[in-house]
Design a protein around this motif. Structure first.
Motif, PDB file in Angstrom:
ATOM      1  N   GLY B 333      10.955   4.043 -16.219  1.00 16.33           N
ATOM      2  CA  GLY B 333      10.783   2.659 -16.665  1.00 16.33           C
ATOM      3  C   GLY B 333       9.307   2.379 -16.906  1.00 16.33           C
ATOM      4  O   GLY B 333       8.433   3.030 -16.328  1.00 16.33           O
ATOM      5  N   ALA B 334       9.038   1.387 -17.791  1.00 16.25           N
ATOM      6  CA  ALA B 334       7.645   1.063 -18.113  1.00 16.25           C
ATOM      7  C   ALA B 334       6.933   0.446 -16.911  1.00 16.25           C
ATOM      8  O   ALA B 334       5.712   0.520 -16.782  1.00 16.25           O
ATOM      9  CB  ALA B 334       7.602   0.102 -19.300  1.00 16.25           C
ATOM     10  N   VAL B 335       7.716  -0.169 -16.020  1.00 20.31           N
ATOM     11  CA  VAL B 335       7.130  -0.757 -14.804  1.00 20.31           C
ATOM     12  C   VAL B 335       7.399   0.200 -13.650  1.00 20.31           C
ATOM     13  O   VAL B 335       8.427   0.125 -12.970  1.00 20.31           O
ATOM     14  CB  VAL B 335       7.719  -2.159 -14.539  1.00 20.31           C
ATOM     15  N   SER B 336       6.500   1.161 -13.464  1.00 21.73           N
ATOM     16  CA  SER B 336       6.686   2.184 -12.437  1.00 21.73           C
ATOM     17  C   SER B 336       5.325   2.738 -12.040  1.00 21.73           C
ATOM     18  O   SER B 336       4.348   2.596 -12.767  1.00 21.73           O
ATOM     19  CB  SER B 336       7.561   3.328 -12.994  1.00 21.73           C
ATOM     20  N   THR B 360       1.052  -2.971 -15.278  1.00 18.79           N
ATOM     21  CA  THR B 360       2.341  -3.018 -15.986  1.00 18.79           C
ATOM     22  C   THR B 360       3.353  -3.701 -15.076  1.00 18.79           C
ATOM     23  O   THR B 360       3.508  -3.331 -13.911  1.00 18.79           O
ATOM     24  CB  THR B 360       2.818  -1.612 -16.427  1.00 18.79           C
ATOM     25  N   GLY B 361       3.991  -4.741 -15.599  1.00 16.78           N
ATOM     26  CA  GLY B 361       4.890  -5.510 -14.745  1.00 16.78           C
ATOM     27  C   GLY B 361       5.829  -6.377 -15.540  1.00 16.78           C
ATOM     28  O   GLY B 361       5.846  -6.324 -16.764  1.00 16.78           O
ATOM     29  N   ILE B 362       6.584  -7.185 -14.818  1.00 13.15           N
ATOM     30  CA  ILE B 362       7.587  -8.053 -15.449  1.00 13.15           C
ATOM     31  C   ILE B 362       7.165  -9.496 -15.212  1.00 13.15           C
ATOM     32  O   ILE B 362       7.296 -10.037 -14.112  1.00 13.15           O
ATOM     33  CB  ILE B 362       8.978  -7.771 -14.847  1.00 13.15           C
ATOM     34  N   ALA B 363       6.610 -10.137 -16.278  1.00 11.87           N
ATOM     35  CA  ALA B 363       6.086 -11.495 -16.134  1.00 11.87           C
ATOM     36  C   ALA B 363       7.199 -12.537 -16.203  1.00 11.87           C
ATOM     37  O   ALA B 363       7.015 -13.669 -15.780  1.00 11.87           O
ATOM     38  CB  ALA B 363       5.052 -11.779 -17.222  1.00 11.87           C
ATOM     39  N   GLY B 364       8.350 -12.147 -16.737  1.00 10.86           N
ATOM     40  CA  GLY B 364       9.479 -13.073 -16.814  1.00 10.86           C
ATOM     41  C   GLY B 364       9.382 -13.997 -18.008  1.00 10.86           C
ATOM     42  O   GLY B 364       8.484 -13.844 -18.819  1.00 10.86           O
ATOM     43  N   PRO B 365      10.267 -14.949 -18.216  1.00 10.84           N
ATOM     44  CA  PRO B 365      11.399 -15.208 -17.323  1.00 10.84           C
ATOM     45  C   PRO B 365      12.517 -14.166 -17.428  1.00 10.84           C
ATOM     46  O   PRO B 365      13.329 -14.061 -16.519  1.00 10.84           O
ATOM     47  CB  PRO B 365      11.904 -16.591 -17.792  1.00 10.84           C
ATOM     48  N   THR B 376       7.510  -8.275 -10.355  1.00 12.16           N
ATOM     49  CA  THR B 376       7.165  -6.922  -9.906  1.00 12.16           C
ATOM     50  C   THR B 376       6.060  -6.386 -10.815  1.00 12.16           C
ATOM     51  O   THR B 376       6.230  -6.324 -12.030  1.00 12.16           O
ATOM     52  CB  THR B 376       8.389  -5.983 -10.008  1.00 12.16           C
ATOM     53  N   VAL B 377       4.924  -6.014 -10.243  1.00 15.31           N
ATOM     54  CA  VAL B 377       3.778  -5.579 -11.047  1.00 15.31           C
ATOM     55  C   VAL B 377       3.121  -4.358 -10.404  1.00 15.31           C
ATOM     56  O   VAL B 377       2.720  -4.410  -9.236  1.00 15.31           O
ATOM     57  CB  VAL B 377       2.728  -6.715 -11.179  1.00 15.31           C
ATOM     58  N   TRP B 378       3.041  -3.269 -11.166  1.00 14.52           N
ATOM     59  CA  TRP B 378       2.311  -2.087 -10.711  1.00 14.52           C
ATOM     60  C   TRP B 378       0.863  -2.160 -11.216  1.00 14.52           C
ATOM     61  O   TRP B 378       0.620  -2.455 -12.396  1.00 14.52           O
ATOM     62  CB  TRP B 378       2.946  -0.805 -11.257  1.00 14.52           C
ATOM     63  N   PRO B 387     -12.663  12.531  -9.389  1.00 15.32           N
ATOM     64  CA  PRO B 387     -11.424  12.004  -9.955  1.00 15.32           C
ATOM     65  C   PRO B 387     -10.539  11.418  -8.858  1.00 15.32           C
ATOM     66  O   PRO B 387     -10.246  12.112  -7.871  1.00 15.32           O
ATOM     67  CB  PRO B 387     -10.761  13.232 -10.585  1.00 15.32           C
ATOM     68  N   ARG B 388     -10.147  10.167  -9.017  1.00 12.36           N
ATOM     69  CA  ARG B 388      -9.373   9.518  -7.961  1.00 12.36           C
ATOM     70  C   ARG B 388      -8.581   8.369  -8.574  1.00 12.36           C
ATOM     71  O   ARG B 388      -9.146   7.528  -9.262  1.00 12.36           O
ATOM     72  CB  ARG B 388     -10.342   8.981  -6.903  1.00 12.36           C
ATOM     73  N   THR B 389      -7.276   8.355  -8.345  1.00 13.01           N
ATOM     74  CA  THR B 389      -6.434   7.265  -8.847  1.00 13.01           C
ATOM     75  C   THR B 389      -5.645   6.681  -7.683  1.00 13.01           C
ATOM     76  O   THR B 389      -5.104   7.423  -6.863  1.00 13.01           O
ATOM     77  CB  THR B 389      -5.457   7.784  -9.923  1.00 13.01           C
ATOM     78  N   GLN B 390      -5.618   5.358  -7.600  1.00 10.14           N
ATOM     79  CA  GLN B 390      -4.781   4.675  -6.613  1.00 10.14           C
ATOM     80  C   GLN B 390      -3.826   3.763  -7.362  1.00 10.14           C
ATOM     81  O   GLN B 390      -4.190   3.201  -8.394  1.00 10.14           O
ATOM     82  CB  GLN B 390      -5.620   3.775  -5.706  1.00 10.14           C
ATOM     83  N   ALA B 391      -2.628   3.575  -6.810  1.00  2.57           N
ATOM     84  CA  ALA B 391      -1.676   2.646  -7.429  1.00  2.57           C
ATOM     85  C   ALA B 391      -0.906   1.909  -6.351  1.00  2.57           C
ATOM     86  O   ALA B 391      -0.725   2.428  -5.244  1.00  2.57           O
ATOM     87  CB  ALA B 391      -0.704   3.395  -8.342  1.00  2.57           C
ATOM     88  N   ALA B 392      -0.490   0.693  -6.655  1.00  4.18           N
ATOM     89  CA  ALA B 392       0.302  -0.103  -5.704  1.00  4.18           C
ATOM     90  C   ALA B 392       1.191  -1.054  -6.471  1.00  4.18           C
ATOM     91  O   ALA B 392       0.890  -1.419  -7.603  1.00  4.18           O
ATOM     92  CB  ALA B 392      -0.626  -0.896  -4.779  1.00  4.18           C
ATOM     93  N   VAL B 393       2.288  -1.452  -5.823  1.00  2.00           N
ATOM     94  CA  VAL B 393       3.191  -2.410  -6.466  1.00  2.00           C
ATOM     95  C   VAL B 393       3.132  -3.742  -5.717  1.00  2.00           C
ATOM     96  O   VAL B 393       3.125  -3.771  -4.495  1.00  2.00           O
ATOM     97  CB  VAL B 393       4.642  -1.871  -6.543  1.00  2.00           C
TER      98      VAL B 393
END
Lengths: 431, 431
Positions: B333-336, B360-365, B376-378, B387-393
């Motif tokens: 999914g695009a929001v992942s 990347t997330g779902i702004a709604g409605p 829900t927003v990643w 090189p270092r990448t962090q991600a959170a939802v």
């Protein structure tokens, strides 16, 4: 028509006199009042100060038959609304035993004893009606006094609103009779406030003496003007009809400058046009930094027509992402007709969409020159069926955020005009 | 301590009595007045109504020695402030020939003739001082009357503020005497209002009984909390010192959640960090639609570190512009987490910059599901040395614009924490 009623709204609380807080309760109160045909004569915010509050209450009762107070019903020493209203009206304040028990019971449901300070919330001015508060400890109060209605409501919105929508509204309906206040909002782009005023004033002047009377207010924001047409009527259907005729008349005078006649925003109007045509759009933004795309995507469902945006802040990005030749930037500058057109056409081709908008300008405070001062912004719009690109240069006077905002709205308006094949003769374009 | 002066603020304009508009000018006026030790006794909003405006002006002059009016100085029939003030003070209103020429010249710089309606803006009450308006056609006016100071300022903030900061302030300083109201503003990110309150309340409580007394106000906006610390003192140096100690104490309690202690915005703080390191940044935005980049580029001089932004609204754009594999989008999914990381790393590599932020997330409605509800927003942040990448939802509760705003502020805060090597333990991240 019965003479329209009007009201005053008074928010009580020192915190709302600080530089960072606004009174938002009055907006909801206004909505409810307007819906019943009751106008708001004025509204005020006063601190937790006995003298100032008393003076405000006296002023209001001298001018309007309806006064809605919010705030100042808490249990602390600062909470003066009950006391001061009673004093101004010359009514005594009595502790209601059953109200003490209601408040005590509320605390008990959360397993807490009632703090002694909360007894203050059971003090009721003689003759007042007590309004239940299911969402907090402060009861509301409703007082009728010499033909005036005075409502004392708690400050927290979720406590205030149910009371307003319930007992207060019922009493207001009885006072208001059949009069309703109706409003239509039109949006106009591309013109200064005085140009709009000059054109519409001869039209709306006549409505002041018409039946029903229609009042017109002109509101200016950077790049967009709102016209608010309001009428107070007994016959709602006739009122809406009169407003529709008025809107049509203004529309006739302003022509293509009218963005919407039903309160729809510019970004939503552009979105509707794209959706109707089954078009997708891409953007190429430099000085606006993504603001135009953000505005377009504020509209729910905009993913149906917004494909992507290239925010090409650096010159390298303009070349990499959109294929704007580096030598073109070197020769004409990043803020030039050539680069704006190349950005729009590059976005159109690379995204494979139907329409593209490009913006490149100098938002300031630095980066301006005599030839291209701060506020110089090139806007280009390109479509591909048939292939057609238009570009224009604007000059916006103001600070950085103002230039960004004005550029964003003008870019959306020029896209609208491009789609409708209207001439780009807007007031900020320089020739 | 000398007795503090107090003022009233009156905003004029029917549009500000509608359910959708608030008066924000009064906040800036309050800040300037408070800065000079002048309190605000009350403030009010009144429509374009002659009687109501006159009544408000009379009420104010009966209560306070300083009255600041904003709005109602435009060129139209609605604009009544000049006339009504002159009438209440019993002064005649005269057209100033040179002011007509100033206004005409302003239109001429934009290649426009002066509309005849604008002559109204050259009407001046007898004895008033005219205040230049470099940002608009409406001049301001300053009147001294029976020991009171009355300032008439235009409604648009960028026209009003320079006048207030210039001639009006100078006159107020002379009236104000020695008491000063000092304020420090701290910004805190990543925490709910009640969490902040819980931690700082034991600290600031003690200051209420200290000398000088310091008052603390907590203001919450989506994603960012402001703490306002104020003190009223005669000795300005001692006041600032006390505030500095207080700020340091709060800073000690809140630690890495403190964004700034000197009223600097989050976007400016991130900008300073990038500038200090000589880093350039790129962004990859989906649900925020360019809002994060727009916020970052609101800061003057941001072209030194903002390189570009990929607003990849469609899935095709994510693949074309950032190299996110189509099968990754199809599978997760695009929001992942996978897509957010690929977006950040794609932006970093393609722009050749030092840091990238992806959202990347779902702004709604629409667009939500049980597994990934609206809000829900990643968010991912990538840097390249090492090189270092962090991600959170995150999960934000609210409407579309609220989700966009909250996502934008959280993305900037997580970038700040990434740079400072602080843990991402903010309250809205779901684990």
């Amino acid at each position: 028509m019965s003479r329209p009623l009007s009201a005053a709204i008074l928010a009580v609380g020192s915190e709302m006199l600080t530089p960072s807080r606004v009174d938002t309760n009055s907006l909801y109160v206004t909505q409810v009042l307007n819906g019943l045909g009751i106008g708001v004569a004025y509204k005020a915010v006063v601190g937790d100060d006995r003298d100032e509050l008393a003076a405000q209450i006296r002023h209001a009762l001298g001018r309007v038959p309806i006064l809605v107070l919010t705030g100042g019903l808490g249990p602390t020493d600062d909470d003066l609304t009950r006391e001061v209203v009673a004093e101004v009206l010359g009514r005594s304040l009595l502790e209601q035993a059953e109200l003490v028990e209601t408040i005590r019971a509320r605390f008990a449901t959360r397993g807490l004893p009632m703090p002694d300070v909360n007894r203050r919330q059971a003090m009721v001015p003689e003759g007042a009606t007590v309004l239940d508060n299911p969402n907090g400890s402060a009861p509301g109060l409703l007082i009728e006094h010499d033909g005036a209605l005075i409502a004392l409501l708690p400050g927290p919105p979720r406590e205030m609103r149910p009371m307003l929508d319930g007992a207060v509204r019922t009493r207001l309906v009885a006072m208001a009779g059949s009069t309703r206040l109706l409003r239509r909002v039109m949006r106009v782009a591309g013109r200064t406030e005085s140009r709009v005023e000059e054109r519409v004033q001869p039209v709306y002047r006549a409505w002041l003496d018409a039946t029903p009377r229609i009042e017109t207010t002109i509101l200016a924001a950077p790049g967009l003007i709102e016209l608010h047409l309001t009428t107070q009527v007994d016959d709602e259907a006739a009122g809406w009809e009169a407003l529709a005729r008025a809107v049509a008349e203004i529309d006739g005078v302003l022509g293509g400058d009218v963005v919407s006649t039903n309160d729809v925003t510019l970004e939503a109007v552009v979105g509707q046009m794209l959706r109707q045509r089954g078009w997708r759009i891409a953007l190429a933004e430099s000085c606006t930094g993504g603001l135009v795309t953000s505005r377009l995507t504020d509209v729910p469902g905009s993913s149906a027509y917004v494909d992507r945006s290239f925010v090409v802040y650096s010159n390298a990005a303009k070349t990499d992402m959109l294929g704007v030749p580096a030598e073109m930037i070197a020769r004409h500058g990043a803020v030039s007709q050539e680069v704006a057109r190349a950005m729009a056409e590059g976005a159109l081709a690379r995204a494979g969409v139907d329409m593209a908008i490009a913006i490149t300008g100098i938002a300031g405070p630095d980066g301006g020159s005599d030839e291209k001062p701060v506020g110089t912004v090139w806007i280009a719009v390109a479509t591909n069926q048939p292939p057609r690109t238009q570009a224009a240069v604007c000059r916006f006077l103001g600070g950085r955020e103002f230039v960004k905002m004005f550029s964003a709205l003008t870019a959306l308006d020029l896209a609208r005009r491009h789609i409708l094949d209207l001439p780009w003769d807007v007031d900020w374009i320089r020739r």
